[in-house]
Write a protein that holds these residues in place. Structure first.
Motif: not given
Length: 87
Positions: A30-31, A27
């Motif tokens: 992706e951020d 995550q």
């Protein structure tokens, strides 16, 4: 090796936490990609910025040290181009 219920639960807990950490790391990747795209910079550059902020918060004096390094690089690169102009 005999695994009792308590040990099995502890092992399962470690496995579950590792899975959660891996998910969080994905995550975060992706951020970082999304933020870098928004800022129109490369993800590696954003990672460098984040790393420096983390080090500065943890130890202090990191930004000043990096600034000194960059000043030295600039001096060397500047003197090299001056030498080339003189030639």
């Amino acid at each position: 090796m005999q695994i009792d219920t308590k040990s099995k639960k502890a092992i399962e807990d470690v496995i579950n936490r590792r899975t959660a950490i891996h998910s969080m790391q994905e995550q975060i990747k992706e951020d970082i990609k999304a933020i870098a795209e928004y800022l129109d910079i490369k993800p590696a550059q954003l990672n460098k910025i984040i790393g420096l902020v983390e080090k500065e918060r943890e130890n202090g004096d990191v930004v000043e040290s990096e600034r000194d390094i960059l000043d030295t690089v600039e001096d060397i690169a500047g003197s090299k181009s001056s030498d080339e102009e003189a030639a």
